[in-house]
Design an enzyme around this catalytic site. Structure first.
Site, PDB file in Angstrom:
ATOM      1  N   HIS A 232       0.938  -1.258  -0.158  1.00  0.00           N
ATOM      2  CA  HIS A 232      -0.068   0.126   0.007  1.00  0.00           C
ATOM      3  C   HIS A 232       0.980   1.266   0.172  1.00  0.00           C
ATOM      4  O   HIS A 232       1.936   1.258   0.298  1.00  0.00           O
ATOM      5  CB  HIS A 232      -0.983  -0.024   1.097  1.00  0.00           C
TER       6      HIS A 232
ATOM      7  N   ASP B 182      -0.049   4.316   1.457  1.00  0.00           N
ATOM      8  CA  ASP B 182      -0.069   5.044   2.604  1.00  0.00           C
ATOM      9  C   ASP B 182       0.639   4.582   3.491  1.00  0.00           C
ATOM     10  O   ASP B 182       1.107   3.400   3.773  1.00  0.00           O
ATOM     11  CB  ASP B 182      -1.677   5.126   3.007  1.00  0.00           C
TER      12      ASP B 182
ATOM     13  N   ASP C 296       6.585  -0.825   6.194  1.00  0.00           N
ATOM     14  CA  ASP C 296       5.211  -0.891   6.123  1.00  0.00           C
ATOM     15  C   ASP C 296       4.736   0.454   5.701  1.00  0.00           C
ATOM     16  O   ASP C 296       4.367   1.293   6.452  1.00  0.00           O
ATOM     17  CB  ASP C 296       4.579  -1.159   7.805  1.00  0.00           C
TER      18      ASP C 296
ATOM     19  N   GLU D  42      -5.030   1.603   2.738  1.00  0.00           N
ATOM     20  CA  GLU D  42      -5.078   0.710   3.964  1.00  0.00           C
ATOM     21  C   GLU D  42      -5.024   1.020   5.266  1.00  0.00           C
ATOM     22  O   GLU D  42      -5.538   0.034   6.115  1.00  0.00           O
ATOM     23  CB  GLU D  42      -3.587  -0.299   3.183  1.00  0.00           C
ATOM     24  N   GLU D  43      -4.294   1.806   5.766  1.00  0.00           N
ATOM     25  CA  GLU D  43      -3.927   1.920   7.190  1.00  0.00           C
ATOM     26  C   GLU D  43      -5.033   2.736   7.835  1.00  0.00           C
ATOM     27  O   GLU D  43      -5.330   2.355   9.032  1.00  0.00           O
ATOM     28  CB  GLU D  43      -2.705   3.027   7.084  1.00  0.00           C
TER      29      GLU D  43
END
Length: 354
Positions: A102, A104, A135, A169-170
């Site tokens: 992802h 973000d 991440d 996603e986050e």
């Protein structure tokens, strides 16, 4: 030659260039401030900042310019693209999916960092520091360069390699990222092969991980002056006690699974609250509603639909026992049911949404 030998031969010469990787990651970390994601804090990312760097690397190799890569920008909200990149194989059906990376990041507070989180640091211990290195911007950079290498070398692969970089996603948003990609059928072809979800918040390969099921438990009570608590139903107390009961039942019904140790899971399935919200009012008012939110991290050895149905069963059961001893009260006048013709809300209520 066997199929495996042919694959190995065709991929010879494809390797990650350390300097090129660090240079790209430095650009991605450099815009990570703009892709911090926490809607509750008013942080809405613009994944286009990351996507633009990915596209600048891969654009020379797209089919429109004579290259092999099929590049699609899947945009469902302005400034927040998802990127689907395909390196076609010889078989029009078979696929290998690289999804989950992802664009973000989790917000970073510079005051709690020893280094600037929005600037890549590459130090003597051969470690990279910066928000998103694991991440998940580091994964985005790695897959981008893999796709570039495939485009240059053009190995003869039977399966198409399809990568999907996702937005949103986050923050747990809907209508932005992979949910919309799936809804519009943009990755239906990935059902024809193996998919790798490349989003491990660590520096080592991850064999398996727990899926996240976000929940919101709303407790409704009765607003009243706190000087007369026997005339109100305290939604904060109801929510707190109910969550404790629900958690206890969850761990009884979904205990650690024997397969988890086999595959090296760090934790079993868990259910816990992570956020709380309540009606705004003065301190001398009993709060009429409270929402406790959290997630269930479920290992793949339990059925998520069955878990949701079971938890919803807990809620139905508790709603029938507001006037009993099932849900503990706090103090001699705390209660979840009220009597009287002048009482508009006679019972507390629990509702869960996913």
């Amino acid at each position: 030659m066997t199929a495996t030998t042919l694959l190995i031969e065709s991929l010879k010469g494809i390797a990650l260039d350390k300097n090129e990787y660090v240079d790209l990651l430095r650009k991605l970390i450099g815009v990570s401030r703009n892709v911090q994601n926490n809607p509750r804090q008013g942080m809405i990312p613009k994944e286009s900042f990351v996507a633009n760097h990915v596209l600048s690397v891969l654009d020379p190799y797209r089919v429109e310019k004579g290259g092999p890569l099929i590049i699609k920008e899947l945009i469902y909200m302005e400034g927040r693209p998802n990127l689907k990149i395909t390196f076609p194989g010889s078989d029009p059906v078979k696929t290998t999916g690289l999804i989950g990376s992802h664009m973000d990041v989790v917000p970073a507070n510079p005051e709690t960092w020893k280094r600037d989180p929005f600037e890549l640091s590459f130090e003597e211990d051969d470690k990279l520091y910066g928000r998103g290195t694991t991440d998940c911007l580091g994964h985005v950079a790695m897959i981008t360069l893999l796709l570039k290498a495939l485009a240059i070398k053009k190995p003869q692969l039977k399966r198409s390699v399809i990568a999907l970089f996702i937005a949103g996603e986050e923050g747990g948003e809907t209508g932005v990222g992979v949910d919309m990609v799936v809804k519009h059928g943009e990755i239906d072809e990935l059902k024809n092969g193996t998919c790798y979800w490349i989003d491990s918040a660590d520096s080592q390969p991850c064999v398996g991980t727990a899926g996240a099921m976000q929940w919101h438990l709303k407790a409704t009570g009765r607003l009243f002056h706190s000087g007369l608590p026997h005339r109100g139903i305290n939604s904060i107390e109801l929510a707190s006690e109910a969550v404790g009961i629900i958690q206890r039942r969850f761990y009884e019904d979904f205990p650690p699974h024997p397969e988890e140790s086999k595959y090296g899971f760090a934790t079993p399935s868990t259910m816990k609250p992570t956020q709380v919200e309540c009606a705004k009012g003065s301190l001398n008012q009993i709060c009429p509603w409270t929402i406790m939110s959290g997630d269930i991290r479920l290992t793949p050895f339990y059925d998520p639909v069955a878990v949701m149905q079971t938890v919803e069963g807990y809620i139905r059961d508790l709603n029938t026992k507001m006037d009993g001893d099932t849900i503990p009260t706090r103090g001699p006048v705390s209660k979840y049911t009220l009597q009287g013709d002048d009482i508009d809300v006679k019972s507390g209520k629990l509702e869960i949404t996913w």
